[in-house]
Design a protein around this motif. Structure first.
Motif, PDB file in Angstrom:
ATOM      1  N   SER A 228       0.847  -1.193   0.000  1.00  0.00           N
ATOM      2  CA  SER A 228       0.000   0.000   0.000  1.00  0.00           C
ATOM      3  C   SER A 228       0.882   1.243   0.000  1.00  0.00           C
ATOM      4  CB  SER A 228      -0.900  -0.004   1.241  1.00  0.00           C
ATOM      5  OG  SER A 228      -0.128  -0.177   2.420  1.00  0.00           O
ATOM      6  N   PRO A 229       0.341   2.386  -0.433  1.00  0.00           N
ATOM      7  CA  PRO A 229       1.155   3.602  -0.460  1.00  0.00           C
ATOM      8  C   PRO A 229       1.536   4.088   0.931  1.00  0.00           C
ATOM      9  CG  PRO A 229      -1.132   4.086  -1.000  1.00  0.00           C
ATOM     10  CD  PRO A 229      -1.002   2.600  -0.998  1.00  0.00           C
ATOM     11  N   GLU A 230       0.734   3.755   1.942  1.00  0.00           N
ATOM     12  CA  GLU A 230       1.038   4.118   3.320  1.00  0.00           C
ATOM     13  C   GLU A 230       0.464   3.042   4.240  1.00  0.00           C
ATOM     14  OE1 GLU A 230      -2.724   7.170   3.942  1.00  0.00           O
ATOM     15  OE2 GLU A 230      -0.766   7.971   3.375  1.00  0.00           O
ATOM     16  N   ARG A 231       0.869   3.062   5.491  1.00  0.00           N
ATOM     17  CA  ARG A 231       0.404   2.027   6.409  1.00  0.00           C
ATOM     18  C   ARG A 231      -1.123   2.026   6.532  1.00  0.00           C
ATOM     19  NH1 ARG A 231       4.370   0.578  11.432  1.00  0.00           N
ATOM     20  NH2 ARG A 231       6.365   0.804  10.348  1.00  0.00           N
ATOM     21  N   LEU A 232      -1.675   0.819   6.699  1.00  0.00           N
ATOM     22  CA  LEU A 232      -3.103   0.668   6.869  1.00  0.00           C
ATOM     23  C   LEU A 232      -3.461   0.844   8.336  1.00  0.00           C
ATOM     24  CD1 LEU A 232      -3.591  -2.422   4.530  1.00  0.00           C
ATOM     25  CD2 LEU A 232      -3.844   0.002   3.961  1.00  0.00           C
ATOM     26  N   ASP A 233      -4.743   1.066   8.591  1.00  0.00           N
ATOM     27  CA  ASP A 233      -5.207   1.269   9.961  1.00  0.00           C
ATOM     28  C   ASP A 233      -5.560  -0.070  10.617  1.00  0.00           C
ATOM     29  OD1 ASP A 233      -4.955   4.042   9.755  1.00  0.00           O
ATOM     30  OD2 ASP A 233      -6.951   4.239   8.853  1.00  0.00           O
ATOM     31  N   GLY A 234      -6.020   0.009  11.839  1.00  0.00           N
ATOM     32  CA  GLY A 234      -6.513  -1.166  12.536  1.00  0.00           C
ATOM     33  C   GLY A 234      -5.418  -2.157  12.868  1.00  0.00           C
ATOM     34  N   GLU A 235      -5.739  -3.436  12.736  1.00  0.00           N
ATOM     35  CA  GLU A 235      -4.798  -4.481  13.132  1.00  0.00           C
ATOM     36  C   GLU A 235      -3.559  -4.529  12.253  1.00  0.00           C
ATOM     37  OE1 GLU A 235      -5.647  -8.712  11.951  1.00  0.00           O
ATOM     38  OE2 GLU A 235      -7.658  -7.892  11.706  1.00  0.00           O
ATOM     39  N   PHE A 236      -3.597  -3.852  11.092  1.00  0.00           N
ATOM     40  CA  PHE A 236      -2.452  -3.859  10.187  1.00  0.00           C
ATOM     41  C   PHE A 236      -1.543  -2.645  10.381  1.00  0.00           C
ATOM     42  CE2 PHE A 236      -5.616  -6.135   7.246  1.00  0.00           C
ATOM     43  CZ  PHE A 236      -5.245  -7.387   7.730  1.00  0.00           C
ATOM     44  N   LYS A 237      -1.828  -1.831  11.380  1.00  0.00           N
ATOM     45  CA  LYS A 237      -1.115  -0.557  11.537  1.00  0.00           C
ATOM     46  C   LYS A 237       0.386  -0.720  11.808  1.00  0.00           C
ATOM     47  CE  LYS A 237      -2.500  -0.082  16.413  1.00  0.00           C
ATOM     48  NZ  LYS A 237      -1.183  -0.383  17.006  1.00  0.00           N
ATOM     49  N   ASP A 238       0.778  -1.869  12.341  1.00  0.00           N
ATOM     50  CA  ASP A 238       2.188  -2.083  12.664  1.00  0.00           C
ATOM     51  C   ASP A 238       2.966  -2.752  11.532  1.00  0.00           C
ATOM     52  OD1 ASP A 238       1.931  -0.972  15.226  1.00  0.00           O
ATOM     53  OD2 ASP A 238       1.256  -2.888  16.065  1.00  0.00           O
ATOM     54  N   ILE A 239       2.288  -3.061  10.442  1.00  0.00           N
ATOM     55  CA  ILE A 239       2.959  -3.708   9.316  1.00  0.00           C
ATOM     56  C   ILE A 239       3.519  -2.630   8.389  1.00  0.00           C
ATOM     57  CG2 ILE A 239       2.655  -5.173   7.290  1.00  0.00           C
ATOM     58  CD1 ILE A 239       0.458  -6.630   8.834  1.00  0.00           C
ATOM     59  N   PRO A 240       4.832  -2.582   8.192  1.00  0.00           N
ATOM     60  CA  PRO A 240       5.430  -1.552   7.335  1.00  0.00           C
ATOM     61  C   PRO A 240       5.137  -1.794   5.863  1.00  0.00           C
ATOM     62  CG  PRO A 240       7.101  -3.124   8.005  1.00  0.00           C
ATOM     63  CD  PRO A 240       5.856  -3.493   8.763  1.00  0.00           C
ATOM     64  N   THR A 241       5.122  -0.740   5.105  1.00  0.00           N
ATOM     65  CA  THR A 241       4.931  -0.875   3.657  1.00  0.00           C
ATOM     66  C   THR A 241       6.267  -1.204   2.996  1.00  0.00           C
ATOM     67  OG1 THR A 241       5.404   1.440   3.147  1.00  0.00           O
ATOM     68  CG2 THR A 241       3.138   0.904   3.781  1.00  0.00           C
TER      69      THR A 241
END
Length: 325
Positions: A228-241
């Motif tokens: 993704s162009p930037e980090r996603l919200d919610g449970e995926f917020k800690d996954i880097p792009t």
């Protein structure tokens, strides 16, 4: 005279109102063009659960699985047997559009052989490995791949030229590896690819973030990067792009629904309005989020134009890659 004119206008208005809502599906159905598990499954669940829980369906929506050709069997089935079936939505993704752009669903079928009616949401690509894999960052994985590209087996839903193959190819290209050097195994949908990853048959799965919700909670898989162009919200917020880790590798996936090419305008308008109402429903939008997608509001003529624009762009990209003439 005025009274007669007023009565006529009221009659016309009533007739218009009745005709606008004359169609209603008797047995609503969503076809997921793959086996259970994976992106098409979650797309149909958004329609079945989201529209149903929001009170926008006259009766429960059934979900039918129709695997084959990563959507080809369903598209051909609708065009051959159910062209005017207004009760049936069929799930599609950007991968479906990529197949259409390359004429993989039949030389006589293209993006004009369906009525694109509503978006479910947007998903993004992901670089996925087993939870016990030795890599904890995309950089660690990349270094091993660059050292010996042919030793790494990647696998996903769809063959060479599919969107999952494209995601893998984009990642390879971003690290200076010729995509032709990678060993790629095609599976029938994300569910089979995840099973292959868990079984050790492939090392890397270039899948979708939306498919990872239950898997991440179970602790069986890990995502090294979202595309993704930037980090996603919610449970995926800690996954880097991939981008923030220094790799030019992005891939967005549009998920939605189409109807048969001969479905009436009346029925098409009904489903268009149903999706527009859904986009204003917190219940529906929460269903989208619960399935790991980002809400995306587009229905009817707007979505139809969007889809055809995407297919035209993908057709040009496929030509540049030498996949089609």
């Amino acid at each position: 005279m005025k009274s007669m004119t007023r009565s006529l206008l009221m009659a016309v208005g009533l007739a218009t109102s009745v005709s606008a809502f004359a169609f209603e599906p008797e047995k609503p159905e969503c076809i997921a063009p793959a086996k259970p598990g994976g992106g098409f499954d979650l797309t149909c669940r958004i329609a079945s659960n989201g529209l149903g829980d929001a009170g926008l369906l006259p009766s429960p929506m059934a979900v039918t699985f129709m695997p084959g050709g990563v959507g080809a069997v369903a598209y051909n089935h609708i065009n051959a047997n159910r062209r005017d079936d207004a009760d049936t939505l069929v799930a599609f993704s950007s991968g479906s559009l990529l197949n259409l752009a390359q004429s993989k669903w039949g030389k006589d079928l293209d993006e004009n052989d369906a009525r694109w009616v509503g978006a479910a949401g947007v998903d993004y690509g992901a670089v996925i490995v087993k939870a016990d894999a030795p890599w904890n960052t995309l950089g660690e994985l990349v270094e091993d791949i660059k050292a010996d590209p042919s030793s790494f087996v990647l696998g996903a839903g769809g063959g060479v030229g599919s969107q999952d193959w494209m995601k893998a190819a984009i990642l390879m290209k971003s690290v200076g590896v010729d995509p032709k050097e990678m060993r790629y195994v095609a599976y029938e949908g994300g569910g089979e690819a995840i099973a292959a990853l868990m079984g050790g048959h492939i090392k890397v799965y270039p899948g979708d973030m939306g498919e990872m919700k239950g898997q991440l909670e179970a602790g069986r898989l890990k995502v090294l990067a979202s595309m993704s162009p930037e980090r996603l919200d919610g449970e995926f917020k800690d996954i880097p792009t991939a981008v923030e880790q220094g790799y030019d590798a992005e891939w967005a996936i549009l998920r939605g629904f189409y109807l048969g090419p001969d479905v009436s305008d009346e029925a098409y308008d009904y489903w268009t309005e149903t999706f527009k109402k859904a986009y204003d429903s917190n219940v529906f939008q929460q269903t989208v989020l619960d399935q790991g997608l980002v809400p995306y509001k587009s229905a009817g003529a707007e979505l139809d134009a969007d889809v055809k624009k995407r297919v035209a762009l993908m057709r040009e990209l496929a030509k540049e890659a030498g996949l089609i003439k």
